[in-house]
Design a protein around this motif. Structure first.
Motif: not given
Length: 403
Positions: A254-265
């Motif tokens: 839900k936090p934007k920072r985690v969204k980006i990290k998940a996409i990069q993963s």
């Protein structure tokens, strides 16, 4: 009375002279005779003014707790319970009693932690009442938390710890010890090396402690956790593990920072595989689309989605074919890409995948107001004739995105 009880000799001084049972709370009268508190209280409440054992008239009805005798009874009782647990195979496999659990908790240490915890897990599995009982035992959760912080590499032992914490997660009010790096690395170890059931329980535990933005960030930024969750999405994995990982990722991204990290993963390519596979279960499709919806709420997610025509086609194909939930998530993803990002190539892919017909059908179906509104917005993007049957719909994109 159990078979083993026949071989237990109870010291006579431990028995109440009235009930003849082992005293739970020994108290002494002014005559010096000791009784169980409940028994002597009933005797006095019945109007008697004598000592039941000596029949002496009582000068005082006050009684004094016999602490020394109580301590001796406790030592003896613990010893009997310990011998029963060690000697009787049936007792080891059966659900322990509350008295046995109290003893096992006292015995928790690095030397017999696995043996004790295995029995405690068996007790916790049995009922909600048992789990509440464990939470009320002073020092139990602290002992488990301490173990999580200091564990080395005994996976079998860690699996038991994770299961008990997962069973009791709804009862644990103080979740901070589980969010410490040492505890998270222990949970990660089970995800990497534990049995299938333990992996699912570990992922469920992560989801249960992701209660706010700070906890979600801590979990996602612990080295290796996000990567393992994405790896668990592989189609070759067990469906139950895939579902558990999807549910956890939905919760922590839900936090934007985690969204980006998940996409990069590499989350989106894994979701694409599930949406493109014809035999994927309804539950996994729904969760895959829900996670895709979450990731599409940030620019990086939308870019990756519209760059992949096969993924867009797979999303359109799920409209009206899986479930109401799946349709709602799919429409939201397409709305984010085509209306917010306004990429012409993505719009063309959706249109060529029979998207316009499906949006028309959606608007005539019993869908939610949000889905109907987004469908109208999408049709407007595709330049449907304003004089058509859609002209009565207000297609201004003023509604709130549903996430």
């Amino acid at each position: 009375m159990g078979r083993n009880d026949l071989y237990i000799t109870v010291p006579s001084i431990f028995r109440c002279p009235i009930s003849l049972d082992v005293m739970r709370s020994p108290v002494s009268l002014c005559t010096g005779v000791t009784y169980d508190r409940a028994s002597i209280q009933r005797w006095l409440d019945s109007g008697n003014n004598t000592c039941p054992a000596t029949m002496q008239v009582l000068q005082s009805k006050e009684f004094v707790p016999n602490r020394n005798l109580q301590r001796l009874i406790q030592i003896w009782s613990d010893s009997v319970a310990r011998r029963q647990l060690e000697a009787d195979p049936a007792a080891n496999s059966a659900v322990p009693s509350q008295d046995q659990i109290n003893l096992l908790v006292k015995q928790l240490d690095n030397n017999n932690f696995l043996s004790s915890l295995t029995k405690i897990v068996c007790f916790a599995r049995e009922s909600e009442e048992n789990r509440e009982f464990l939470v009320r035992i002073d020092g139990f959760l602290n002992a488990v938390f301490d173990f999580m912080r200091n564990v080395e590499s005994d996976v079998k032992l860690i699996e038991q710890v994770v299961e008990i914490l997962n069973l009791m997660s709804s009862k644990i009010l103080e979740k901070k010890p589980l969010l410490e790096s040492s505890s998270l690395s222990t949970i990660l170890l089970v995800i990497q090396r534990g049995s299938l059931d333990s992996q699912i329980q570990s992922i469920g535990l992560l989801r249960s402690i992701a209660v706010d933005g700070e906890s979600k960030l801590k979990i996602a930024e612990e080295e290796g956790i996000l990567q393992e969750l994405v790896k668990s999405l592989s189609r070759e994995k067990d469906p139950s593990l895939i579902e558990a990982s999807l549910s956890c990722l939905i919760e922590i991204t839900k936090p934007k920072r985690v969204k980006i990290k998940a996409i990069q993963s590499g989350t989106i390519p894994e979701l694409k595989k599930h949406l493109s596979e014809p035999n994927t279960s309804v539950s996994i499709i729904e969760k895959s689309l829900k996670l895709l919806e979450t990731l599409s709420s940030c620019r990086e997610g939308r870019v990756e989605i519209w760059h992949d025509p096969i993924l867009l086609q797979a999303i359109v194909q799920k409209l009206l074919k899986v479930s109401n939930k799946a349709t709602e998530h799919a429409v939201t993803v397409l709305w984010c890409v085509c209306c917010l990002f306004r990429d012409e190539k993505a719009q063309e892919v959706v249109a060529n995948s029979n998207g316009m017909t499906k949006f028309l059908l959606l608007m005539q179906s019993n869908c939610s107001a949000a889905v109907r509104k987004m469908s109208a917005d999408l049709l407007k993007i595709f330049r449907v004739n304003s004089k058509s049957c859609l002209s009565s719909y207000d297609t201004k994109t003023t509604h709130i995105m549903p996430f």
